[in-house]
Design an enzyme around this catalytic site. Sequence first.
Site: not given
Ligand code: MG
Length: 381
Positions: A176, A201, A226, A251, A275
């Site tokens: 991240k 991300d 991301e 995302d 997701k």
């Molecule tokens: Mg993500």
Amino acid sequence: MKTVDELAASLGPVLFRELDLWRVAIPMTEPFRISSGEVSNKEALVVRASDGTAFGWGESSSMPGSFYSAETPDTCHQELVGRVLPALAGRAFRSLAELNEFLKEFTPAAFVRVAIETAAWEMMARGRGLSLRALLGLEERPIPSGLAVGLYDTEDQLCAAIRRWGPQPYQRLKIKIKRGQDVALVRRVRREFGDIPLFVDANADYTREDFAVLRELDAYKLMMFEQPLAKHDLEASAELQRQVRTPVCLDESIESAEDARKALDMGACRIINIKIQRVGGFLEALRIAEVCAARGVPAWMGTMPELGIGSVQAWMLAAHPAFQFPSDVESSARWFSDDLVQPALVVSSDGCLHGPAAPGLGFEVDRAKLECYATARAHFS
Ligand code: MG
């Protein structure tokens, strides 16, 4: 092969004779921190649907504090117990397609719909003595798994966490980032761990003002960026994609197949993270996978991360040929001090999840653990 819409229209009737809900809280092995918030206790809502013969499990796994989505465990709990479950109890739908239409009309909350919709699919599979994959017409295959690590106060702590959990046997590493914690982090991880498959991300933390930082990151051979930018700013994402070689992956921006088509038409991304939780269930997730497959755009399976029920669902769906990068589904012990499914999920030494082909999800839920971790429950019939 049937499209998922044709399949959903052919599967039914869907009868909700009994609906049970447990709200559970399981301590995490370490806090999960992203650019917009942190969680240290995993809360989820577990739904069991039964038609009197077959049953299926669903999970609603939003994050607290609305730092990923507007929905939280509290709002989803209220919506399920106060509106959705009472409206469904005793009700029958001609098909999964009809159930899906009803749910979309009834509640805008994807993290609520997913708990019902996925339980209904598993109920259809178990009623036919099939694994969910067989019902969906997906080939059994090993699913490559990737390691994800959150944000830490220092680069030393980040590297220690990567060593604690991997990077082996996982097949890629995702870290991240957020504004001010980006280029130096990536440089350090590259120095410590070499040329491993790696990406970042940002959970939507950057703006057009930060393009210079992202252009700098472009030099680190990352698999993707991301969700670098705000979820609704597809124009900015398309502009960024024109300026960098690294593929942009969306995302948070992609809540439906329509969103996926629009983003791809605009050139706003070259990869999509799907997701099941974010899009409200298997049907929409597979619609997006079909858009990706038709356009030759690679997808991969993301997680919140969910407890075992949601994780197994993600793992099963990741057998669809559109999913071409390692998934976010990790071993249960990676994030959670305990899990509800038997057996717990374990990534093998080859970096893959190898699954049973038993009916439904192929895993059983440990009822004693469910009761043990429950902080609230409800029953409707
Ligand atoms: Mg993500």
